[in-house]
Design a protein around this motif. Structure first.
Motif, PDB file in Angstrom:
ATOM      1  N   VAL A 143      52.508 -14.057  59.905  1.00 47.54           N
ATOM      2  CA  VAL A 143      51.319 -13.728  60.698  1.00 47.54           C
ATOM      3  C   VAL A 143      50.322 -13.016  59.801  1.00 47.54           C
ATOM      4  CG1 VAL A 143      50.397 -12.574  62.746  1.00 47.54           C
ATOM      5  CG2 VAL A 143      52.757 -13.395  62.758  1.00 47.54           C
ATOM      6  N   VAL A 144      49.048 -13.431  59.847  1.00 46.24           N
ATOM      7  CA  VAL A 144      47.996 -12.760  59.089  1.00 46.24           C
ATOM      8  C   VAL A 144      47.084 -12.027  60.063  1.00 46.24           C
ATOM      9  CG1 VAL A 144      46.473 -14.791  59.076  1.00 46.24           C
ATOM     10  CG2 VAL A 144      46.212 -13.012  57.332  1.00 46.24           C
ATOM     11  N   TYR A 145      46.672 -10.819  59.670  1.00 48.78           N
ATOM     12  CA  TYR A 145      45.794  -9.985  60.493  1.00 48.78           C
ATOM     13  C   TYR A 145      44.563  -9.623  59.657  1.00 48.78           C
ATOM     14  CZ  TYR A 145      50.429  -9.253  62.617  1.00 48.78           C
ATOM     15  OH  TYR A 145      51.680  -9.422  63.149  1.00 48.78           O
TER      16      TYR A 145
ATOM     17  N   PHE B  47      43.343  -7.812  54.560  1.00 55.36           N
ATOM     18  CA  PHE B  47      44.169  -8.298  55.667  1.00 55.36           C
ATOM     19  C   PHE B  47      45.513  -7.583  55.688  1.00 55.36           C
ATOM     20  CE2 PHE B  47      45.242 -10.823  51.993  1.00 55.36           C
ATOM     21  CZ  PHE B  47      46.602 -11.059  52.083  1.00 55.36           C
ATOM     22  N   GLY B  48      46.181  -7.710  56.811  1.00 55.85           N
ATOM     23  CA  GLY B  48      47.575  -7.313  56.936  1.00 55.85           C
ATOM     24  C   GLY B  48      48.419  -8.563  57.071  1.00 55.85           C
TER      25      GLY B  48
ATOM     26  N   VAL C 143      53.050  -5.627  56.026  1.00 55.07           N
ATOM     27  CA  VAL C 143      52.226  -5.149  54.913  1.00 55.07           C
ATOM     28  C   VAL C 143      50.835  -4.807  55.434  1.00 55.07           C
ATOM     29  CG1 VAL C 143      51.119  -5.774  52.730  1.00 55.07           C
ATOM     30  CG2 VAL C 143      53.478  -6.472  53.174  1.00 55.07           C
ATOM     31  N   TRP C 144      50.307  -3.688  54.975  1.00 55.65           N
ATOM     32  CA  TRP C 144      48.955  -3.258  55.333  1.00 55.65           C
ATOM     33  C   TRP C 144      48.047  -3.279  54.097  1.00 55.65           C
ATOM     34  CZ3 TRP C 144      53.383  -1.068  57.206  1.00 55.65           C
ATOM     35  CH2 TRP C 144      53.526  -0.959  58.592  1.00 55.65           C
TER      36      TRP C 144
ATOM     37  N   LEU D 206      47.923  -5.561  64.612  1.00 59.79           N
ATOM     38  CA  LEU D 206      48.642  -4.864  63.541  1.00 59.79           C
ATOM     39  C   LEU D 206      48.385  -3.374  63.710  1.00 59.79           C
ATOM     40  CD1 LEU D 206      50.400  -4.841  61.056  1.00 59.79           C
ATOM     41  CD2 LEU D 206      48.358  -5.149  59.655  1.00 59.79           C
ATOM     42  N   PRO D 207      49.314  -2.656  64.347  1.00 65.27           N
ATOM     43  CA  PRO D 207      49.147  -1.214  64.503  1.00 65.27           C
ATOM     44  C   PRO D 207      49.339  -0.512  63.165  1.00 65.27           C
ATOM     45  CG  PRO D 207      50.786  -2.123  66.032  1.00 65.27           C
ATOM     46  CD  PRO D 207      50.527  -3.145  64.980  1.00 65.27           C
TER      47      PRO D 207
END
Length: 217
Positions: free
Chosen positions: A21-23, A107-108, A130-131, A203-204
């Motif tokens: 998943v990409v954020y 991105f996360g 990952v952040w 993404l928290p």
């Protein structure tokens, strides 16, 4: 108690990669809604740093200093979601037109790996998060079709900047292990990262994810 080796059910291994998943980062604070990454074939983690520097005094080793750690990773895939394009320096001024060499959005990213044992190859799984990641420009190879056709693959080398975590040193990566957390705790993490029927995938911050895990005990 005496140490025992290779007991049944305790010989663990990790395998596979899935549920990417990409954020993309939001224009303000936080991240945009997550997008599923189909065609993910590999994630290579490449931590670095933590190198020692020895200090000498009085003709002897006086102390040892350890440098800070850095975290980078490489994503490999057959394809990428449309939401990742701004993170890869692509802009779409008109639908169907992509212009490269644009500003790269941070991105996360999250993905899963399997945890197996000698008795159960599907014992559990780990969610990696990952952040604050940034993708570097990547080489793309286009080859002629031949009698042994294969799909093109993409690869992105990514760097990170650590984020603050209460009572811990800043970090850009965390893992959530289903073989140690309860099903309720894993569901709390997945509901946030993957979304639900009534809530979008988000993404928290690390603190928010840790709070969700603790609250689900």
């Amino acid at each position: 108690m005496k140490i025992k080796w290779d007991e049944d059910g305790k010989r663990k291994f990790h395998a596979g990669v899935s549920h990417g998943v990409v954020y993309p980062k939001a224009d303000g604070e936080g991240y945009e809604n997550g997008a599923g990454w189909n065609g993910l074939t590999g994630v290579t983690e490449s931590p670095s740093g933590a190198e020692p520097t020895d200090l000498w005094a009085d003709n002897m080793k006086y102390a040892r200093l350890i440098s800070g750690e850095d975290y980078s990773f490489t994503i490999e895939a057959y394809m990428y979601p449309e939401e990742f394009e701004p993170c890869d320096g692509l802009s779409t001024p008109v639908k169907g037109v992509r212009v490269g060499q644009q500003k790269r959005k941070g991105f996360g990213f999250s993905w899963q790996t399997k945890v197996g044992t000698d008795e159960d190859p599907d014992k559990g799984y780990i969610i990696h998060v990952v952040w604050n990641a940034t993708a570097k420009p990547a080489e793309k190879t286009h080859e002629t079709m031949n009698d042994s056709p294969d799909a093109e693959t993409f690869s992105w080398e990514c760097d990170t900047v650590p984020v603050n975590i209460a009572a811990l040193k800043p970090s850009a990566v965390a893992e959530f292990d289903s073989t140690e957390l309860t099903a309720k705790q894993m569901k709390a993490v997945e509901d946030l990262l993957y979304g639900t029927e009534s809530a979008e995938a988000t993404l928290p911050s690390p603190d928010e994810l840790l709070a969700a895990v603790k609250a689900a005990v």
